[in-house]
Design an enzyme around this catalytic site. Structure first.
Site, mmCIF file in Angstrom:
data_model
loop_
_atom_site.group_PDB
_atom_site.id
_atom_site.type_symbol
_atom_site.label_atom_id
_atom_site.label_comp_id
_atom_site.label_asym_id
_atom_site.label_seq_id
_atom_site.Cartn_x
_atom_site.Cartn_y
_atom_site.Cartn_z
ATOM 1 N N TRP A 456 -1.707 8.987 -11.787
ATOM 2 C CA TRP A 456 -1.602 9.626 -10.477
ATOM 3 C C TRP A 456 -1.060 8.711 -9.386
ATOM 4 O O TRP A 456 -1.151 9.057 -8.213
ATOM 5 C CB TRP A 456 -2.990 10.140 -10.067
ATOM 6 C CG TRP A 456 -3.587 11.041 -11.091
ATOM 7 C CD1 TRP A 456 -3.406 12.397 -11.199
ATOM 8 C CD2 TRP A 456 -4.435 10.649 -12.191
ATOM 9 N NE1 TRP A 456 -4.103 12.868 -12.292
ATOM 10 C CE2 TRP A 456 -4.740 11.832 -12.915
ATOM 11 C CE3 TRP A 456 -4.961 9.442 -12.615
ATOM 12 C CZ2 TRP A 456 -5.547 11.820 -14.052
ATOM 13 C CZ3 TRP A 456 -5.755 9.422 -13.750
ATOM 14 C CH2 TRP A 456 -6.055 10.599 -14.455
ATOM 15 N N ASP A 457 -0.523 7.546 -9.714
ATOM 16 C CA ASP A 457 -0.031 6.601 -8.715
ATOM 17 C C ASP A 457 -1.162 6.126 -7.808
ATOM 18 O O ASP A 457 -0.999 5.984 -6.605
ATOM 19 C CB ASP A 457 1.088 7.239 -7.882
ATOM 20 C CG ASP A 457 1.773 6.244 -6.955
ATOM 21 O OD1 ASP A 457 1.700 5.037 -7.221
ATOM 22 O OD2 ASP A 457 2.370 6.679 -5.947
ATOM 23 N N MET A 458 -2.326 5.878 -8.399
ATOM 24 C CA MET A 458 -3.468 5.404 -7.630
ATOM 25 C C MET A 458 -3.526 3.879 -7.622
ATOM 26 O O MET A 458 -4.546 3.269 -7.954
ATOM 27 C CB MET A 458 -4.767 6.010 -8.166
ATOM 28 C CG MET A 458 -4.883 7.499 -7.941
ATOM 29 S SD MET A 458 -4.866 7.908 -6.176
ATOM 30 C CE MET A 458 -4.616 9.683 -6.236
ATOM 31 N N LYS A 485 -7.066 4.360 -3.017
ATOM 32 C CA LYS A 485 -6.428 5.637 -2.692
ATOM 33 C C LYS A 485 -7.330 6.823 -3.012
ATOM 34 O O LYS A 485 -7.277 7.852 -2.335
ATOM 35 C CB LYS A 485 -5.113 5.773 -3.470
ATOM 36 C CG LYS A 485 -3.956 4.963 -2.944
ATOM 37 C CD LYS A 485 -2.685 5.308 -3.701
ATOM 38 C CE LYS A 485 -1.478 4.550 -3.197
ATOM 39 N NZ LYS A 485 -0.244 4.921 -3.937
#
Length: 777
Positions: A456-458, A485
């Site tokens: 999730w691009d965390m 995030k």
């Protein structure tokens, strides 16, 4: 007039009934289909000139009001889209001019009592709901001084601001208290400086001004998005020198920004010697430049004539794919830093290696590569040795505990962010984690992962904050506070990486694409700002129509809560890619051991696109993290962006942004208030305080005031740290997506803010450095 009214009601009825039936077939609320049918019945009665139209529509108003209260309670901003248009049409029907056209006999207009009562009820609910804020948490942080002599990290004195977070601890805390909660309302602008570095038409979308100035002696030091280094007089804002790095323009850069420079004083040189004091600036074309802090001239003994090339050792090095946007850490004769790697461009990406260079010469001392974490001996560039391609990188700011000899690294993910198949064991261990490295050797001391198998691009986006926390028995623990995030704030023992506040593993959604998998559980901290799961009732809009469209979208997309995996169908990602917290981090008061932060809640959507279906790139297109990300060489690209309705407003209901205060010793959130207005989000300058998104960072002063810009409405604000009450604000000439700072000069405390806008959030660009102070007595 009557016929036109009947047509309006018929169109409204159809506009609710047809998509309302669609929503019903998706498993959503039956309200829209039912009310659409009822409004169609009203339209028929109007065409028949029947007075029953008023009675039926009164039932529509009362039924809609009851349904809305049942769904969202007395939340004004949630009630308006549900009932605004319906109430306005009710007022129209109630007008005598309309009622005369719906007579009960030849002489008397239709009775208006039923519809009048329904409108009175709606108005009463609306007025009452204006006094309520269901999203607000009221309370107070403890005011007692827990540590009268806290460890602030190595500092040059209370009047200075030598590091990005003031000291290497990243606390963003100033011991100054000339400005305090009693007088902050008197702050006034005392000088303004413009750099001349403005956003260009050919710049990439993500051209932003995020710098936090440093204050050393009588000077301020800043950098600009296009890599000008500038020294200013701290009292007047007058320019002393500037250096242009000539980093040029490159359409494949994902980011065009500079968050700050690094200051270092060489203890081995005489104070008046050349380059005894230095400023190091990272550039957008992957260089690190060493400048004399007094003159702005190159320190030619560093690197190659004062310049260090950072792309050396990269297995792949396409133009614009690798650069550094954050200042390095200077510690023990070393410069330690990472670099930004373009997200979701290509699997043939540069390495995310962390490197330490000799601060005088630029010689490579060690390298720690998360793709090869056990070998830190410096590689041989001249022999053609390279780092591991596409290993997790660190684009944010590091923290250092000099006494313990540890540097703390917030790590990101491997490209592509949304595809986890094929990751190595080392990559799986280090993605989206906080890592502690030995300053001298680069060897890993511990790692703490904040997301397992991140899809999730965390990235861990924020500089970790170091503080000594007092325990109930009076002892202290060396702590690290890591905002994320996904909304969790991890409080860890910075010697061991073990949690101080409890961390639990919670079940996570499954359902990844066949080639991939999801982690069965994900960690959650006891101190968390994670959002509640989105429900259909949380969908929002300007009117009942676009709210209905968002409800349909909600059911069409995949969503089972936080960590719902990416999909070809499309997935709601909440928290979104901007995160609850981002690079602006949080501010911590080490005396009271409390924090101030800006949690943001804006869902995104992502949709995987099979590589065979991705169109050829458009000539001249510039890099972006939104829209189609191609993931060259991967089986899927990804389309992502904020979850917006048909009118371009968020599909999720406000508030989208808060300010919040929490006790770091207990993990309790003491207060949380919506923050910011829609003044600069709408064509009209409306001052409605919905609580808006933002990106930027806060600071705290010993005077009890927290300062924060960041919001999309172009203000700098001051808050009471104890309660979160807003005490002061100043209108900025451009977006304030940077972190302010404060210092003392000639007996006067200054507050400085850089206002230059942010490309991704669409705030006004600019080139301003603005100083505020109390009036001179």
């Amino acid at each position: 007039m009557l016929a036109a009214t009947g047509i309006v009601f018929a169109l409204m009825g159809l506009g609710l009934f047809i998509p309302g039936v669609w929503l019903l077939t998706l498993g959503g609320s039956a309200y829209y289909a039912v009310v659409g049918l009822a409004i169609l019945a009203v339209a028929v009665l109007i065409f028949r000139r029947s007075a029953e139209a008023l009675t039926v529509y009164a039932l529509v108003i009362v039924g809609s009001l009851a349904w809305a209260i049942w769904e969202v309670g007395f939340d004004w901003w949630q009630l308006v889209p549900r009932g605004g248009v319906i109430a306005l049409l009710g007022i129209w029907l109630y007008l005598p001019a309309m009622r005369r056209r719906l007579p009960t006999d030849a002489d008397r207009p239709a009775p208006g009592l039923p519809i009048a009562l329904s409108l009175i009820a709606a108005i009463a609910v609306g007025v009452y709901s204006m006094t309520q804020d269901p999203a607000d948490i009221s309370g107070s942080l403890p005011v007692e001084v827990v540590s009268a002599d806290p460890d602030l990290g190595p500092t040059a004195g209370d009047e200075e601001w030598h590091q990005y977070g003031r000291t290497q601890y990243g606390q963003r805390y100033s011991p100054l208290q000339q400005i305090n909660i009693q007088n902050v309302g008197e702050l006034e602008q005392v000088w303004q400086y413009q750099t001349g570095d403005v956003k260009l038409p050919q710049d990439v979308t993500e051209t932003t001004y995020q710098v936090t100035p440093l204050k050393v002696g009588d000077n301020l030091y800043i950098c600009t998005p296009h890599n000008l280094a500038i020294a200013l007089d701290a009292a007047s804002g007058e320019e002393i020198w500037r250096y242009d790095a000539n980093s040029g323009l490159e359409p494949d850069r994902q980011h065009q920004t500079c968050r700050g420079v690094t200051y270092w004083r060489d203890p081995a040189r005489a104070a008046d010697a050349a380059c005894a004091e230095r400023i190091y600036m990272p550039t957008a074309d992957a260089r690190l430049i060493a400048l004399d802090a007094r003159t702005g001239t190159l320190c030619t003994g560093f690197g190659d004539g004062g310049v260090l090339r950072l792309e050396r050792g990269m297995p792949y090095n396409p133009a614009g794919y690798y650069y550094s946007t954050s200042p390095p850490i200077a510690v023990n004769g070393r410069l330690i830093f990472g670099g930004a790697v373009n997200d979701n461009f290509s699997i043939q990406s540069p390495s995310g290696v962390i490197r330490a260079f000799d601060i005088n010469t630029g010689a490579l001392l060690w390298n720690w590569d998360s793709g090869n974490p056990d070998d830190t001996a410096p590689i041989d560039y001249e022999a053609g040795e390279t780092y591991v391609a596409n290993s997790p990188n660190s684009w944010s700011v590091f923290s250092v505990d000099e006494e313990r000899g540890l540097v703390y690294i917030p790590l990101g993910n491997q490209v592509p962010d949304q595809l986890g198949m094929g990751r190595s064991e080392a990559v799986e261990e280090h993605s989206s984690s906080i890592v502690a490295l030995n300053v001298t050797t680069g060897q890993r001391e511990w790692v703490f992962q904040t997301v397992h198998h991140d899809l999730w691009d965390m990235d861990v986006p924020a500089q970790p904050v170091l503080i000594d926390l007092t325990q109930p028995d009076g002892s202290t623990l060396p702590a690290l506070v890591g905002p994320t995030k996904q909304g969790d704030i991890y409080v860890l023992n910075r010697e061991t990486g073990e949690p101080i506040l409890p961390v639990t593993e919670e079940p996570a959604p499954g359902g990844a694409i066949p080639e991939d998998f999801t982690a069965p559980t994900q960690p959650t901290s006891a101190l968390t700002f994670k959002p509640d799961m989105l429900r259909e009732k949380d969908m929002w809009g300007v009117s009942v129509f676009d709210q209905l469209a968002c409800r349909i979208q909600y059911h069409r997309l995949n969503y089972e809560g936080r960590y719902t995996p990416p999909s070809i169908n499309g997935t709601i990602v909440y928290p979104g890619n901007f995160g609850v917290f981002n690079w602006g981090s949080i501010a911590v008061d080490p005396e009271r051991q409390v924090m101030f932060g800006m949690p943001t809640y804006l869902p995104f959507t992502s949709r995987l696109v099979p590589a065979a279906d991705i169109p050829a790139p458009v000539e001249g297109a510039t890099a972006s993290e939104q829209g189609l990300n191609r993931n060259e060489g991967a089986p899927y690209g990804v389309v992502m962006g904020p979850f917006l309705g048909i009118l371009g407003v968020p599909c999720s209901a406000p508030p989208w942004g808060y300010v919040a205060g929490a006790d770091l010793r207990t993990g309790e959130i003491a207060w949380q208030h919506r923050n910011g207005t829609v003044r600069d989000m709408t064509p009209l300058p409306l001052p409605f305080k919905l609580g808006v998104p933002g990106i930027g960072g806060p600071i705290i002063t010993k005077g009890g005031v927290a300062f924060l810009g960041a919001t999309v409405d172009n203000y700098l604000r001051g808050y009471d740290l104890t309660t979160g009450e807003q005490l002061w604000k100043a209108r900025l000439p451009a977006g304030g997506q940077s972190t302010p700072m404060t210092y003392m000069q000639d007996g006067r405390q200054y507050l400085v803010m850089v206002a230059g806008g942010h490309g991704s959030v669409g705030t006004k660009p600019g080139d301003y450095v603005i100083a505020y102070a109390l009036p001179e007595r």
